[in-house]
Write a protein that holds these residues in place. Structure first.
Motif, short mmCIF file in Angstrom:
data_model
loop_
_atom_site.label_atom_id
_atom_site.label_comp_id
_atom_site.label_asym_id
_atom_site.label_seq_id
_atom_site.Cartn_x
_atom_site.Cartn_y
_atom_site.Cartn_z
N CYS A 1 0.84 -1.19 0.00
CA CYS A 1 0.00 0.00 0.00
C CYS A 1 0.88 1.24 0.00
CB CYS A 1 -0.92 0.02 1.22
SG CYS A 1 -1.98 1.48 1.25
N ILE A 2 0.58 2.16 -0.90
CA ILE A 2 1.30 3.43 -0.95
C ILE A 2 0.34 4.60 -0.76
CG2 ILE A 2 3.27 2.58 -2.30
CD1 ILE A 2 1.84 3.70 -4.81
N GLY A 3 -0.82 4.30 -0.16
CA GLY A 3 -1.79 5.34 0.15
C GLY A 3 -1.24 6.27 1.22
N SER A 4 -1.94 7.35 1.48
CA SER A 4 -1.42 8.40 2.36
C SER A 4 -1.08 7.91 3.77
CB SER A 4 -2.38 9.59 2.41
OG SER A 4 -3.65 9.17 2.84
N SER A 5 -1.93 7.11 4.38
CA SER A 5 -1.67 6.64 5.73
C SER A 5 -0.43 5.74 5.78
CB SER A 5 -2.88 5.89 6.29
OG SER A 5 -2.63 5.47 7.61
N ALA B 1 5.90 3.62 3.93
CA ALA B 1 5.74 2.76 2.76
C ALA B 1 6.89 2.91 1.77
CB ALA B 1 4.40 3.04 2.06
N ARG B 2 7.36 4.11 1.57
CA ARG B 2 8.46 4.32 0.61
C ARG B 2 9.69 3.52 1.01
NH1 ARG B 2 9.99 9.25 -2.83
NH2 ARG B 2 12.06 8.69 -3.54
N SER B 3 10.04 3.57 2.28
CA SER B 3 11.19 2.82 2.79
C SER B 3 10.96 1.32 2.64
CB SER B 3 11.45 3.17 4.25
OG SER B 3 12.48 2.37 4.77
N VAL B 4 9.74 0.87 2.93
CA VAL B 4 9.41 -0.56 2.79
C VAL B 4 9.58 -1.00 1.34
CG1 VAL B 4 7.53 -2.24 2.94
CG2 VAL B 4 7.90 -0.62 4.81
N LYS C 1 10.80 -14.34 -9.75
CA LYS C 1 9.83 -15.09 -8.93
C LYS C 1 8.89 -14.18 -8.13
CE LYS C 1 12.56 -19.26 -8.27
NZ LYS C 1 13.49 -19.03 -9.32
N VAL C 2 9.30 -12.92 -7.92
CA VAL C 2 8.54 -12.00 -7.07
C VAL C 2 8.15 -10.77 -7.89
CG1 VAL C 2 8.57 -10.57 -5.00
CG2 VAL C 2 9.72 -12.79 -4.99
N GLU C 3 6.87 -10.50 -7.93
CA GLU C 3 6.34 -9.30 -8.59
C GLU C 3 5.93 -8.31 -7.51
OE1 GLU C 3 2.64 -7.94 -11.50
OE2 GLU C 3 2.71 -9.99 -10.72
N LEU C 4 6.62 -7.17 -7.46
CA LEU C 4 6.28 -6.12 -6.50
C LEU C 4 5.31 -5.14 -7.16
CD1 LEU C 4 9.75 -5.32 -4.90
CD2 LEU C 4 7.92 -6.69 -3.93
N CYS C 5 4.20 -4.87 -6.50
CA CYS C 5 3.18 -3.97 -7.03
C CYS C 5 2.82 -2.95 -5.96
CB CYS C 5 1.91 -4.74 -7.40
SG CYS C 5 2.18 -6.07 -8.57
N GLY C 6 2.26 -1.84 -6.39
CA GLY C 6 1.77 -0.83 -5.47
C GLY C 6 0.26 -0.75 -5.54
N SER C 7 -0.35 -0.30 -4.46
CA SER C 7 -1.80 -0.17 -4.40
C SER C 7 -2.14 1.03 -3.52
CB SER C 7 -2.41 -1.42 -3.80
OG SER C 7 -3.80 -1.26 -3.60
N PHE C 8 -3.19 1.72 -3.87
CA PHE C 8 -3.68 2.80 -3.02
C PHE C 8 -4.71 2.24 -2.07
CE2 PHE C 8 -2.10 5.23 -6.64
CZ PHE C 8 -1.26 6.10 -5.96
N CYS C 9 -4.58 2.51 -0.82
CA CYS C 9 -5.46 2.13 0.28
C CYS C 9 -6.05 0.74 0.19
CB CYS C 9 -6.58 3.15 0.49
SG CYS C 9 -7.33 2.93 2.12
N SER D 1 6.54 -2.75 8.99
CA SER D 1 7.13 -1.43 9.24
C SER D 1 8.52 -1.40 8.62
CB SER D 1 7.21 -1.16 10.75
OG SER D 1 8.21 -1.98 11.32
N PRO D 2 9.08 -0.22 8.41
CA PRO D 2 10.43 -0.15 7.87
C PRO D 2 11.45 -0.91 8.73
CG PRO D 2 9.41 2.00 7.72
CD PRO D 2 8.48 1.13 8.53
N GLU D 3 11.17 -1.02 10.02
CA GLU D 3 12.09 -1.70 10.93
C GLU D 3 12.05 -3.23 10.82
OE1 GLU D 3 11.25 2.27 11.86
OE2 GLU D 3 9.77 0.66 12.04
#
Length: 83
Positions: A6-10, A16-19, A35-43, A63-65
């Protein structure tokens, strides 16, 4: 394997950017680009639990940690079984 972040505002506020950047690096370092497809989604509708990620439609809160632990447990371990 489809990994949607998720790259939505929350989730953006929660790192999310760091993740995304860490997951891109881990996928590349482990030679899992095919083997891995990374995708983004809003909320994803679970804003209180963000950063929200689904792996083949199964929900996780990351979390980024804890990205590296998440990657090892839910991505690298699962793709190893497919090899």
């Amino acid at each position: 394997m489809k990994v949607t972040i998720c790259i939505g505002s929350s989730c953006h506020i929660k790192g999310a950017r760091s993740v995304v950047e860490q997951l891109q690096e881990l996928v590349s370092q482990n030679h899992l680009d095919d083997k891995v497809e990374l995708c983004g989604s809003f909320c994803m509708g679970k804003c209180q639990q963000g950063v929200c990620i689904t792996v083949d439609n199964e929900f996780y809160s990351v979390s980024p940690e804890n990205v590296k632990d998440f990657f090892n447990e839910h991505i690298a371990a699962c793709t190893a079984e497919v090899i």
